[in-house]
Design a protein around this motif. Structure first.
Motif, mmCIF file in Angstrom:
data_model
loop_
_atom_site.group_PDB
_atom_site.id
_atom_site.type_symbol
_atom_site.label_atom_id
_atom_site.label_comp_id
_atom_site.label_asym_id
_atom_site.label_seq_id
_atom_site.Cartn_x
_atom_site.Cartn_y
_atom_site.Cartn_z
ATOM 1 N N VAL A 183 1.814 -2.337 4.269
ATOM 2 C CA VAL A 183 0.797 -2.002 5.271
ATOM 3 C C VAL A 183 -0.321 -1.177 4.636
ATOM 4 O O VAL A 183 -1.515 -1.442 4.861
ATOM 5 N N LEU A 184 0.045 -0.186 3.827
ATOM 6 C CA LEU A 184 -0.979 0.622 3.165
ATOM 7 C C LEU A 184 -1.838 -0.223 2.237
ATOM 8 O O LEU A 184 -3.072 -0.097 2.216
ATOM 9 N N GLY A 185 -1.173 -1.088 1.438
ATOM 10 C CA GLY A 185 -1.926 -1.907 0.497
ATOM 11 C C GLY A 185 -2.884 -2.861 1.182
ATOM 12 O O GLY A 185 -4.027 -3.040 0.751
ATOM 13 N N ASN A 186 -2.414 -3.499 2.267
ATOM 14 C CA ASN A 186 -3.286 -4.438 2.980
ATOM 15 C C ASN A 186 -4.418 -3.714 3.705
ATOM 16 O O ASN A 186 -5.526 -4.239 3.807
ATOM 17 N N THR A 187 -4.132 -2.521 4.214
ATOM 18 C CA THR A 187 -5.177 -1.770 4.922
ATOM 19 C C THR A 187 -6.250 -1.277 3.964
ATOM 20 O O THR A 187 -7.452 -1.368 4.242
ATOM 21 N N ALA A 188 -5.815 -0.765 2.818
ATOM 22 C CA ALA A 188 -6.772 -0.213 1.857
ATOM 23 C C ALA A 188 -7.360 -1.266 0.928
ATOM 24 O O ALA A 188 -8.365 -1.017 0.261
ATOM 25 N N GLY A 189 -6.737 -2.427 0.854
ATOM 26 C CA GLY A 189 -7.211 -3.464 -0.046
ATOM 27 C C GLY A 189 -6.810 -3.266 -1.485
ATOM 28 O O GLY A 189 -7.330 -3.931 -2.380
ATOM 29 N N THR A 190 -5.874 -2.359 -1.744
ATOM 30 C CA THR A 190 -5.391 -2.118 -3.105
ATOM 31 C C THR A 190 -3.993 -1.534 -3.037
ATOM 32 O O THR A 190 -3.637 -0.821 -2.091
ATOM 33 N N TYR A 191 -3.200 -1.840 -4.064
ATOM 34 C CA TYR A 191 -1.867 -1.257 -4.192
ATOM 35 C C TYR A 191 -1.827 -0.205 -5.300
ATOM 36 O O TYR A 191 -0.751 0.289 -5.622
ATOM 37 N N ARG A 192 -2.977 0.120 -5.848
ATOM 38 C CA ARG A 192 -3.040 1.162 -6.876
ATOM 39 C C ARG A 192 -2.859 2.520 -6.205
ATOM 40 O O ARG A 192 -3.655 2.927 -5.361
ATOM 41 N N LEU A 193 -1.815 3.227 -6.598
ATOM 42 C CA LEU A 193 -1.506 4.501 -5.964
ATOM 43 C C LEU A 193 -2.615 5.511 -6.179
ATOM 44 O O LEU A 193 -2.975 6.276 -5.273
ATOM 45 N N SER A 194 -3.186 5.526 -7.369
ATOM 46 C CA SER A 194 -4.260 6.476 -7.647
ATOM 47 C C SER A 194 -5.475 6.203 -6.768
ATOM 48 O O SER A 194 -6.136 7.146 -6.304
ATOM 49 N N GLU A 195 -5.781 4.940 -6.519
ATOM 50 C CA GLU A 195 -6.919 4.608 -5.674
ATOM 51 C C GLU A 195 -6.634 4.934 -4.211
ATOM 52 O O GLU A 195 -7.529 5.367 -3.472
ATOM 53 N N LEU A 196 -5.388 4.728 -3.762
ATOM 54 C CA LEU A 196 -5.034 5.072 -2.393
ATOM 55 C C LEU A 196 -5.175 6.569 -2.154
ATOM 56 O O LEU A 196 -5.675 7.004 -1.114
ATOM 57 N N VAL A 197 -4.722 7.380 -3.114
ATOM 58 C CA VAL A 197 -4.801 8.831 -2.960
ATOM 59 C C VAL A 197 -6.245 9.300 -3.042
ATOM 60 O O VAL A 197 -6.667 10.208 -2.308
ATOM 61 N N ALA A 198 -7.035 8.674 -3.901
ATOM 62 C CA ALA A 198 -8.442 9.080 -4.043
ATOM 63 C C ALA A 198 -9.260 8.713 -2.814
ATOM 64 O O ALA A 198 -10.142 9.470 -2.403
ATOM 65 N N SER A 199 -8.982 7.557 -2.211
ATOM 66 C CA SER A 199 -9.712 7.116 -1.008
ATOM 67 C C SER A 199 -8.703 6.688 0.038
ATOM 68 O O SER A 199 -8.476 5.488 0.258
ATOM 69 N N PRO A 200 -8.049 7.634 0.708
ATOM 70 C CA PRO A 200 -6.975 7.290 1.646
ATOM 71 C C PRO A 200 -7.518 6.593 2.890
ATOM 72 O O PRO A 200 -8.516 7.030 3.462
ATOM 73 N N PRO A 201 -6.897 5.508 3.297
ATOM 74 C CA PRO A 201 -7.298 4.854 4.543
ATOM 75 C C PRO A 201 -6.818 5.667 5.746
ATOM 76 O O PRO A 201 -6.013 6.598 5.610
ATOM 77 N N ALA A 202 -7.294 5.315 6.903
ATOM 78 C CA ALA A 202 -6.931 6.020 8.133
ATOM 79 C C ALA A 202 -6.688 5.012 9.237
ATOM 80 O O ALA A 202 -7.013 3.827 9.113
ATOM 81 N N GLY A 203 -6.105 5.498 10.325
ATOM 82 C CA GLY A 203 -5.843 4.636 11.460
ATOM 83 C C GLY A 203 -4.390 4.684 11.887
ATOM 84 O O GLY A 203 -3.523 5.269 11.219
#
Length: 963
Positions: A183-203
């Motif tokens: 769910v996180l990967g599809n929402t943010a468009g990436t599975y890179r953990l560093s990118e998720l932490v740097a630009s966290p999605p919301a919702g």
């Protein structure tokens, strides 16, 4: 690439570990310890600079976003030091721990060594993975390895239960985490953990995903309500407890929380979940620890308690809280791994871990006492040990944390109360293991103990000394931890130090020690509080109740759906096949199909023959006749394939149908010739209706599916893809061994499982083995067939097949034997032709294997079971294993040379006279398919043929004897 080299080194060491242990015994742990030690040296000498993070990105399965992405930042480096450093010490410690005494042997030591080294590599992969899907792969590898290591003593029921419990709980959490990751990967468009932490999605979806990820992390780190599996896992050998349950596996959950906190600490569900469950875990497990008598259980519940504290600190948000949490994480890894090793030495030398059976041990093992005092002092947060520095940091940062807000005083109060429990069980551990306890002389176990070797004390001694070293010099470790803590927003730039002056944290530390010591001294008067233990509940009992209830429900559900009636089960499946697609098609949008009734008159004739055979099979009472009519329908389908320009499918259909007929005939020998008339007439009309409905449904769905196509049919693209990418003009075979090789890999595994299942049910004993030969007459799994004088004129005096010498002459056929001698070589040549030519013309490994299998069937039918052994005197299991290894090996080989998994390459060789010879590497994969099919046929002939021959012969003997 050095990051990948560390993983490869561990993989190689894992493969070599059993061989080294077989060769050198327990001494093999010394060279195995060099692998994590060498990796640790690389980590220390290549420590990432502040803000830097060397990254490795290797394409693996890009379509699923599963590239091998490794990222070596400061947090990964910190965790790597714990994983590799303590891993090396544990392997060193194993050499003396598995010292064999009294004739006892460790039969599973080779596999144990491999699993422990593999775990070290898997944990390194986990903490360096930047792709969350790859992290999940390593996550589950640690789960499986933990199951194997905890269940090392598989002969013990407690070990099996503990391993199963740990597997179920952590796997459940892992599956929940996988859903959250997706769910996180599809929402943010990436599975890179560093990118998720740097630009966290919301919702809202992200909030649900974070809760699911926390479920996985909290279950791995044994946080309430999934804390109960860790104390049960103490059934594992002590090195496993010292590594997995003190420094490695249980740290994976808090590592993931620490990794995601910078980006998600302010998300709605994050901080309340982490802090509430962490504090509850610290208090509940601390309370349980002060009630235990087993030294390992005292440490186990203490581990759970302190994992709760670490979870609160690293998940609370803020750089200072993160620093305090990482400090406690490092301190806990050092003193708890050391104490588990101390317990292992006590158990090894005295034969018990029960504190009620230990007295005066401190007098008999003073070096061990010194090590235990150092590690326990750090656990109880006494100065000048690093545990004190970490606890002071926790008190100070919680007290002044802007991220906790109004909850800070309550969090601090919970940590203080939990620390009181820590002091109590620390004293209980030290007094229970080493104290005199008012006895005038040592207890029996201590009096009979043997003194441990000096090398046995080195590993725990190093860890205890490290706790003292970093307590006296906290700045060295503090600067390292600051490099990651500074990446977390919030905080007041707190620095680790042994002395911060007279302040509230110091007063709280003194209060904790005073209350803890007083409670321990007055433990006899507080004994009545023991009654509260049951009122707090027992999660382990709840787990047992849940498992029992699930077992009960599964039995009840199975009783409804699996009643032992094959017709009822098939009817349920087929009814579902009819209803669900039909209703969906009727209610959903659909395009109007373009019906085409027939393509040629020959196709119509073939269709009528198929229908006639199907109707005949329905009304026929004779089982053999019904099977032959069913075979006619299969051959008819082959004709349809040929008419539609699919000779490869037609060839495969003919071969499969022929082999299926043979299998049916072999099985029918054990059944009456005709079916019971009553059973045939029972429910005939409903079965006819269901059969017609299935046929109509499948036809209708296929028609509407073809009408719904809007893009270019893939069939038009396959020929070019097969020729230019797979280097073959036979599109079907190229699909099987190259373009869709993963599907074929799964299918051949199903074939292997089917062969194993059928033969296992028939043989029951001695599952594998070579088929019997003439020289093996009388072997136990085949039986002895007395030689019958040749009185039949059909046999004559000439033996055309060697196996026929041991066959009843009444069952021999001279024509069949002569024909077999002539035809068999031709069939094998045809089999080889199909195999080698299949990449460009009809054939391939599957067709070639079926053809070779039919040749074996012919030899068996003509010469009997002994002729089968004379034809192919090989173990069917080894043939199946060789085929699977060859097919899987091509996947590994292509990966090693940097090509996509299961891809093929064209090799051109100039041969004198013959000219240029083109060779496709997919041929090796196809050879694996060929061998698996041959092994399957051989296995079926052994089980449904030779084995049933023996049983029929024995039944005939018993019948004759009864007369």
């Amino acid at each position: 690439m050095p990051l990948l080299a560390v993983l490869i080194a561990h993989a190689v060491a894992t493969a070599l570990a059993p061989l080294l242990v077989y060769r050198w015994g327990r001494m093999a742990f010394y060279p195995l310890a060099l692998v994590p030690l060498g990796s640790l040296i690389w980590v220390v000498t290549n420590w990432p600079a502040p803000g830097a993070a060397p990254t490795v990105d290797i394409p693996w399965v890009p379509e699923l976003s599963m590239n091998i992405v490794l990222r070596f930042d400061s947090l990964a480096a910190i965790m790597s030091v714990l994983v590799l450093g303590i891993g090396a010490l544990v392997l060193f410690y194993c050499t003396d721990y598995f010292h064999l005494r009294d004739g006892h042997t460790e039969k599973r030591l080779p596999s144990f060594a491999a699993e422990l080294v593999a775990f070290s590599g898997a944990m390194f992969g986990l903490v360096t993975s930047d792709n969350m899907l790859l992290l999940y792969v390593f996550w589950e590898i640690t789960t499986v390895l933990s199951f194997l290591l905890v269940g090392h003593y598989a002969e013990r029921a407690t070990s099996r239960r503990a391993a199963t419990q740990a597997l179920l709980v952590t796997t459940f959490g892992g599956l929940a985490m996988l859903v959250g990751i997706i769910v996180l990967g599809n929402t943010a468009g990436t599975y890179r953990l560093s990118e998720l932490v740097a630009s966290p999605p919301a919702g809202a979806a992200v909030s649900v995903a974070l809760v699911l990820v926390l479920v996985g992390a909290l279950s791995k780190s044994a946080i309430v309500p999934m804390h109960f599996w860790l104390p049960g896992a103490m059934a594992a050998p002590t090195p496993v407890s010292a590594y997995l349950h003190a420094a490695a596996m249980v740290k994976a959950g808090v590592y993931l929380i620490a990794r995601m906190t910078p980006g998600f600490a302010d998300a709605t569900p994050w901080r309340p979940t982490v802090i509430t469950l962490g504090l509850l875990t610290m208090l509940l497990a601390g309370w349980r620890a002060v009630r235990e008598y087993d030294l390992k259980l005292i440490l186990a519940f203490g581990t759970v308690s302190q994992l709760g504290l670490i979870t609160v600190m690293v998940g609370g948000g803020g750089g200072d809280l993160m620093l305090g949490g990482l400090a406690m994480l490092c301190a806990h890894a050092m003193f708890k791994a050391a104490l588990f090793m101390v317990v292992g030495i006590i158990d090894h030398t005295t034969g018990t871990r029960d504190i009620r059976r230990l007295a005066w041990l401190g007098e008999r093992a003073r070096p061990l006492l010194v090590i235990a005092i150092g590690a326990t002092a750090s656990m109880a947060a006494l100065p000048p040990f690093f545990g004190f520095v970490a606890k002071e940091a926790d008190f100070e940062t919680v007290l002044h944390s802007p991220n906790l807000g109004a909850a800070a005083p309550f969090v601090l109060a919970g940590i203080v109360l939990g620390s009181v429990f820590t002091t109590i069980y620390s004293l209980r551990f030290l007094w229970g293991a080493f104290g005199r306890k008012g006895l005038p002389e040592p207890s029996k176990r201590v009096a009979e103990m043997h003194h441990p070797k000096v090398t046995f004390l080195i590993a725990p001694g190093i860890l205890a000394a490290a706790g003292l070293l970093f307590g006296l010099w906290p700045g060295g470790l503090g600067n390292v931890l600051d490099t990651y803590a500074d990446t977390v927003p919030g905080g007041e730039d707190y620095k680790l130090a042994l002395w911060h002056g007279l302040n509230l944290p110091l007063l709280l530390s003194a209060l904790v020690l005073t209350v803890g010591v007083a409670a321990f001294v007055a433990r006899a008067r507080l004994w009545r509080v023991r009654s509260m233990r049951e009122s707090l509940g027992n999660a382990d009992h709840i787990y047992d109740g849940v498992v029992r209830q699930l077992d009960r429900w599964s039995v009840e559900l199975t009783a409804v759906t699996q009643r032992g009636s094959i017709p009822a089960t098939q009817s349920t499946i087929l009814t579902t096949l009819v209803l669900v697609p039909t209703i969906t098609l009727a209610l959903g949008a659909k395009d109007r199909p373009d019906f085409a009734l027939w393509g040629s008159s020959l196709q119509v004739v073939t269709g009528l023959i198929i229908l006639s055979a199907a109707v005949g099979a329905m009304v026929m009472r004779n089982r053999l006749a019904a099977v032959l009519l069913v075979g006619v329908t299969g051959y008819g389908c082959g004709v349809i394939f040929a008419l539609h320009g699919a000779p490869d499918l037609a060839l495969t259909q003919f071969l499969v149908e022929t082999l299926t007929l043979v299998v049916f005939v072999l099985v029918l020998r054990t059944l009456p010739a005709e079916a019971d008339r009553v059973h045939i007439k029972r429910n005939r009309l409903p079965r006819v209706a269901l059969a017609l409905a299935v046929g109509a449904t499948v036809t209708t769905l296929a028609t509407y599916a073809m009408a719904a196509r809007t893009g270019i049919p893939i069939a038009s693209l396959i020929p070019d893809a097969a020729y230019y990418r797979g280097h073959g003009s036979n599109a079907v075979n190229v699909l099987l061994v190259d373009i869709r090789a993963w599907d074929t890999m799964g299918e051949i595994m199903v074939l292997l499982v089917a062969a194993t299942g059928v033969a296992s049910m028939v043989f029951r004993h001695r599952r594998f083995g070579t088929p019997p030969r003439v020289s093996d007459v009388g072997q136990p799994d085949i039986g002895r067939l007395p030689l019958i004088p040749r009185t039949s004129p059909a046999a004559g005096d000439i033996t055309w097949l060697r196996g026929s010498e041991l066959r009843d002459p009444r069952h021999r056929s001279l024509i069949l034997e002569v024909a077999t001698r002539l035809i068999f070589p031709l069939i094998m040549v045809l089999s080889a032709y199909f195999f080698f030519a299949g990449h460009n013309t009809p054939g391939g490994g599957f067709a070639g294997g079926l053809t070779a299998g039919l040749a074996l069937v012919l030899r068996y039918l003509a010469g009997g079971r002994y002729e089968l052994g004379e034809t192919l005197p090989l173990d069917a299991g080894k043939i199946l294993g060789a085929g699977l290894s060859l097919s899987a090996g091509t996947a590994i080989a292509s990966l090693l040379v940097g090509a996509p998994v299961l891809s093929s390459a064209l090799i051109e060789i100039d041969v004198p006279v013959l000219g240029t010879v083109k060779f496709v590497t997919a041929l090796f994969f196809d050879l694996g398919v060929y061998l698996i099919v041959v092994g399957l046929v051989l296995d079926v002939l052994r089980s449904l043929g030779a084995r049933i021959d023996v049983e029929l012969s024995q039944d005939q003997k018993r019948t004759v004897a009864a007369r």
